[in-house]
Design a protein around this motif. Structure first.
Motif, PDB file in Angstrom:
ATOM      1  N   GLY A  42       0.780  -1.224   0.000  1.00  0.00           N
ATOM      2  CA  GLY A  42       0.000   0.000   0.000  1.00  0.00           C
ATOM      3  C   GLY A  42       0.813   1.276   0.000  1.00  0.00           C
ATOM      4  N   LYS A  43       2.125   1.150  -0.106  1.00  0.00           N
ATOM      5  CA  LYS A  43       2.986   2.333  -0.089  1.00  0.00           C
ATOM      6  C   LYS A  43       3.820   2.413  -1.359  1.00  0.00           C
ATOM      7  CE  LYS A  43       3.414   2.756   4.928  1.00  0.00           C
ATOM      8  NZ  LYS A  43       4.373   2.939   6.065  1.00  0.00           N
ATOM      9  N   GLN A  44       4.319   3.615  -1.610  1.00  0.00           N
ATOM     10  CA  GLN A  44       5.174   3.802  -2.771  1.00  0.00           C
ATOM     11  C   GLN A  44       6.571   3.256  -2.494  1.00  0.00           C
ATOM     12  OE1 GLN A  44       5.009   8.025  -3.716  1.00  0.00           O
ATOM     13  NE2 GLN A  44       3.387   7.649  -5.210  1.00  0.00           N
ATOM     14  N   ARG A  45       7.238   2.909  -3.556  1.00  0.00           N
ATOM     15  CA  ARG A  45       8.620   2.467  -3.433  1.00  0.00           C
ATOM     16  C   ARG A  45       9.475   3.659  -3.010  1.00  0.00           C
ATOM     17  NH1 ARG A  45      11.189  -1.297  -8.078  1.00  0.00           N
ATOM     18  NH2 ARG A  45       9.212  -2.328  -7.600  1.00  0.00           N
ATOM     19  N   GLU A  46      10.365   3.420  -2.047  1.00  0.00           N
ATOM     20  CA  GLU A  46      11.218   4.494  -1.562  1.00  0.00           C
ATOM     21  C   GLU A  46      12.679   4.080  -1.578  1.00  0.00           C
ATOM     22  OE1 GLU A  46      10.783   5.631   2.543  1.00  0.00           O
ATOM     23  OE2 GLU A  46      10.922   3.565   3.279  1.00  0.00           O
ATOM     24  N   LEU A  47      13.525   5.072  -1.773  1.00  0.00           N
ATOM     25  CA  LEU A  47      14.959   4.846  -1.707  1.00  0.00           C
ATOM     26  C   LEU A  47      15.364   4.648  -0.255  1.00  0.00           C
ATOM     27  CD1 LEU A  47      17.820   4.830  -2.980  1.00  0.00           C
ATOM     28  CD2 LEU A  47      17.851   7.316  -2.612  1.00  0.00           C
ATOM     29  N   VAL A  48      16.100   3.573  -0.002  1.00  0.00           N
ATOM     30  CA  VAL A  48      16.590   3.295   1.345  1.00  0.00           C
ATOM     31  C   VAL A  48      18.044   3.746   1.493  1.00  0.00           C
ATOM     32  CG1 VAL A  48      17.075   1.497   3.040  1.00  0.00           C
ATOM     33  CG2 VAL A  48      15.036   1.334   1.590  1.00  0.00           C
ATOM     34  N   ALA A  49      18.875   3.338   0.549  1.00  0.00           N
ATOM     35  CA  ALA A  49      20.301   3.678   0.619  1.00  0.00           C
ATOM     36  C   ALA A  49      20.882   3.625  -0.784  1.00  0.00           C
ATOM     37  CB  ALA A  49      21.043   2.710   1.534  1.00  0.00           C
ATOM     38  N   ARG A  50      21.891   4.466  -1.009  1.00  0.00           N
ATOM     39  CA  ARG A  50      22.508   4.501  -2.321  1.00  0.00           C
ATOM     40  C   ARG A  50      23.999   4.766  -2.171  1.00  0.00           C
ATOM     41  NH1 ARG A  50      19.286   8.137  -6.162  1.00  0.00           N
ATOM     42  NH2 ARG A  50      19.854   9.704  -4.613  1.00  0.00           N
TER      43      ARG A  50
END
Length: 118
Positions: A42-50
């Motif tokens: 139910g949530k958008q994909r998010e950047l965790v670490a790069r």
């Protein structure tokens, strides 16, 4: 064609640790950036670490101090060490690689499930 294969997901209790791996089919030095994203139901994909080619890293605020992204050129692999896991870290985690030289583009792995129980 670039392929990314994630591994290391699973079920862990809150406070525990997991290490995710992302093995690339080519030399990871060819990628401008590599990163980990996550998507909870139910949530958008998010950047965790790069991590960039020059070694710079950035993290989403919610994981700072708990997660660490790293890479091993000899194994063409990027890792995400996740410590002090919380139930809100539960999501499918995806490896991403951005390539600026042919074949250019964004590449994604198939995802690996991380479930943190309370």
């Amino acid at each position: 064609q670039v392929q990314l294969v994630e591994s290391g997901g699973g079920l862990v209790q809150a406070g525990g640790s997991l290490r995710l791996s992302c093995a690339a089919s080519g030399n990871i030095f060819s990628f401008n950036t590599m990163g980990w994203y996550r998507q909870a139901p139910g949530k958008q994909r998010e950047l965790v670490a790069r991590i960039t080619r020059d070694g710079s890293t950035n993290y989403v605020d919610s994981v700072k101090g708990r997660f660490t992204i790293s890479r091993d050129y000899t194994k063409n692999t990027v890792y995400l060490q996740m410590n002090s896991l919380k139930p809100e870290d539960t999501a499918v985690y995806y490896c991403n690689a951005n390539r600026l030289v042919p074949p250019r583009g964004d590449y994604w792995g198939q995802g690996t499930q991380v479930t943190v129980s309370s």
